[in-house]
Design a protein around this motif. Structure first.
Motif, PDB file in Angstrom:
ATOM      1  N   ARG A   1      87.256  49.506 -12.871  1.00  0.00           N
ATOM      2  CA  ARG A   1      87.777  50.859 -12.749  1.00  0.00           C
ATOM      3  C   ARG A   1      88.687  50.964 -11.518  1.00  0.00           C
ATOM      4  O   ARG A   1      88.288  50.596 -10.428  1.00  0.00           O
ATOM      5  CB  ARG A   1      86.638  51.873 -12.644  1.00  0.00           C
ATOM      6  CG  ARG A   1      87.083  53.318 -12.822  1.00  0.00           C
ATOM      7  CD  ARG A   1      85.891  54.267 -12.809  1.00  0.00           C
ATOM      8  NE  ARG A   1      84.935  53.939 -13.859  1.00  0.00           N
ATOM      9  CZ  ARG A   1      85.083  54.281 -15.123  1.00  0.00           C
ATOM     10  NH1 ARG A   1      86.175  54.941 -15.510  1.00  0.00           N
ATOM     11  NH2 ARG A   1      84.162  53.972 -16.018  1.00  0.00           N
ATOM     12  N   PRO A   2      89.916  51.486 -11.674  1.00  0.00           N
ATOM     13  CA  PRO A   2      90.836  51.588 -10.535  1.00  0.00           C
ATOM     14  C   PRO A   2      90.455  52.718  -9.593  1.00  0.00           C
ATOM     15  O   PRO A   2      89.649  53.601  -9.941  1.00  0.00           O
ATOM     16  CB  PRO A   2      92.183  51.879 -11.210  1.00  0.00           C
ATOM     17  CG  PRO A   2      91.820  52.548 -12.492  1.00  0.00           C
ATOM     18  CD  PRO A   2      90.523  51.935 -12.937  1.00  0.00           C
ATOM     19  N   GLU A   3      91.025  52.689  -8.391  1.00  0.00           N
ATOM     20  CA  GLU A   3      90.748  53.738  -7.412  1.00  0.00           C
ATOM     21  C   GLU A   3      91.263  55.093  -7.885  1.00  0.00           C
ATOM     22  O   GLU A   3      90.696  56.130  -7.547  1.00  0.00           O
ATOM     23  CB  GLU A   3      91.371  53.369  -6.063  1.00  0.00           C
ATOM     24  CG  GLU A   3      90.733  52.148  -5.404  1.00  0.00           C
ATOM     25  CD  GLU A   3      91.330  51.868  -4.043  1.00  0.00           C
ATOM     26  OE1 GLU A   3      92.169  52.677  -3.575  1.00  0.00           O
ATOM     27  OE2 GLU A   3      90.971  50.845  -3.435  1.00  0.00           O
ATOM     28  N   ASP A   4      92.346  55.081  -8.640  1.00  0.00           N
ATOM     29  CA  ASP A   4      92.895  56.320  -9.183  1.00  0.00           C
ATOM     30  C   ASP A   4      91.970  56.828 -10.295  1.00  0.00           C
ATOM     31  O   ASP A   4      91.972  56.336 -11.411  1.00  0.00           O
ATOM     32  CB  ASP A   4      94.300  56.074  -9.740  1.00  0.00           C
ATOM     33  CG  ASP A   4      94.944  57.335 -10.307  1.00  0.00           C
ATOM     34  OD1 ASP A   4      94.345  58.421 -10.174  1.00  0.00           O
ATOM     35  OD2 ASP A   4      96.048  57.227 -10.878  1.00  0.00           O
ATOM     36  N   LYS A   5      91.167  57.824  -9.982  1.00  0.00           N
ATOM     37  CA  LYS A   5      90.160  58.310 -10.920  1.00  0.00           C
ATOM     38  C   LYS A   5      90.774  59.039 -12.110  1.00  0.00           C
ATOM     39  O   LYS A   5      90.082  59.297 -13.109  1.00  0.00           O
ATOM     40  CB  LYS A   5      89.177  59.237 -10.187  1.00  0.00           C
ATOM     41  CG  LYS A   5      88.465  58.579  -9.011  1.00  0.00           C
ATOM     42  CD  LYS A   5      87.728  57.316  -9.439  1.00  0.00           C
ATOM     43  CE  LYS A   5      87.018  56.661  -8.253  1.00  0.00           C
ATOM     44  NZ  LYS A   5      86.358  55.388  -8.620  1.00  0.00           N
TER      45      LYS A   5
ATOM     46  N   SER B   1      93.002  57.793 -14.000  1.00  0.00           N
ATOM     47  CA  SER B   1      93.283  56.789 -15.021  1.00  0.00           C
ATOM     48  C   SER B   1      92.043  56.565 -15.886  1.00  0.00           C
ATOM     49  O   SER B   1      90.944  56.351 -15.361  1.00  0.00           O
ATOM     50  CB  SER B   1      93.706  55.468 -14.379  1.00  0.00           C
ATOM     51  OG  SER B   1      94.880  55.633 -13.603  1.00  0.00           O
TER      52      SER B   1
ATOM     53  N   GLU C   1      83.264  49.510 -15.605  1.00  0.00           N
ATOM     54  CA  GLU C   1      82.961  50.051 -14.279  1.00  0.00           C
ATOM     55  C   GLU C   1      83.480  49.127 -13.184  1.00  0.00           C
ATOM     56  O   GLU C   1      84.015  49.581 -12.169  1.00  0.00           O
ATOM     57  CB  GLU C   1      81.451  50.255 -14.127  1.00  0.00           C
ATOM     58  CG  GLU C   1      81.047  51.008 -12.873  1.00  0.00           C
ATOM     59  CD  GLU C   1      81.682  52.383 -12.788  1.00  0.00           C
ATOM     60  OE1 GLU C   1      82.056  52.794 -11.658  1.00  0.00           O
ATOM     61  OE2 GLU C   1      81.820  53.050 -13.827  1.00  0.00           O
ATOM     62  N   SER C   2      83.344  47.821 -13.372  1.00  0.00           N
ATOM     63  CA  SER C   2      83.779  46.867 -12.339  1.00  0.00           C
ATOM     64  C   SER C   2      85.293  46.805 -12.223  1.00  0.00           C
ATOM     65  O   SER C   2      85.829  46.469 -11.163  1.00  0.00           O
ATOM     66  CB  SER C   2      83.219  45.475 -12.635  1.00  0.00           C
ATOM     67  OG  SER C   2      83.805  44.934 -13.811  1.00  0.00           O
TER      68      SER C   2
END
Length: 214
Positions: free
Chosen positions: A144-148, A150, A141-142
């Motif tokens: 996780r990229p902005e591009d959901k 991915s 979770e920490s």
């Protein structure tokens, strides 16, 4: 070059070749003057934070090395602390070669490249994979990229063992589309102003021509 890097990569056979080719004494002097620790300093940390890709080499059960490219937005590889790096491992072609290699041998070599400035940072480390363990959900979770779109399959942590700044010789400068746009931005702005000025002058000429014909 850090002393620890020399300790890991300058094996007896490597030193033999250096001796035969006249570079051994040079590296001995460098070792005497180099720091002994493996922690990344401010320069190394800042350099990694600006990279949008890196190359990672691992070794499989057959003894063959395997090099994989990893890319993302600048800063996708995080310096968690001076001796620890981390990145989100996204779903790809599902070959899982590097992942299998890690089960065999946790050691990796990383190349971080800055092609425009012909700069290269080499990092040796040991991998720690978090996918199904108790720490994995929070780590995923920490990171996780902005591009959901991915899919983060796991988080890979790398405990730094040694690093080295490499010679810029023979690194061919290359530029990303973003870097090119930054360079040509003033020219693009100037061309836009000239186009607007030309359009205004053409309109004035058309208006003057109408007045003269009237």
């Amino acid at each position: 070059m850090g002393r620890r890097f020399q300790e890991l990569v300058f094996t007896p056979l490597v030193k033999q070749h250096q001796q035969e080719r006249g570079s051994r004494r040079q590296y001995e002097r460098m070792a005497e003057q180099s720091p002994s620790g493996s922690a990344l300093g401010p320069d190394e940390q800042a350099f990694i934070a600006l990279r949008d890709s890196f190359y990672m080499a691992s070794v499989g059960e057959t003894g063959w090395p395997y090099v994989q490219h990893r890319g993302g937005p600048k800063g996708f590889v995080r310096v968690i602390e001076p001796g620890l790096l981390g990145f989100a491992d996204l779903r790809g072609n599902k070959q899982y070669i590097s992942l299998g290699n890690f089960d065999h041998d946790a050691r990796v070599a990383l190349f971080f490249m800055d092609y425009p400035n012909q700069t290269r940072l080499k990092v040796l480390g040991r991998v720690e994979v978090h996918e199904h363990d108790s720490q994995a959900p929070a780590l995923i979770e920490s990171f996780r990229p902005e591009d959901k779109s991915s899919v983060v399959e796991r988080v890979i942590l790398i405990h730094v063992e040694a690093f080295d700044w490499n010679c810029p010789q023979h690194i061919t400068p290359r530029y990303t589309a973003e870097e090119i746009q930054e360079v040509i931005a003033p020219l693009t702005e100037r061309l836009a102003k000239l186009d607007a000025e030309n359009a205004r002058l053409r309109e004035e000429l058309r208006a003057r021509s109408k007045i003269e014909r009237a």
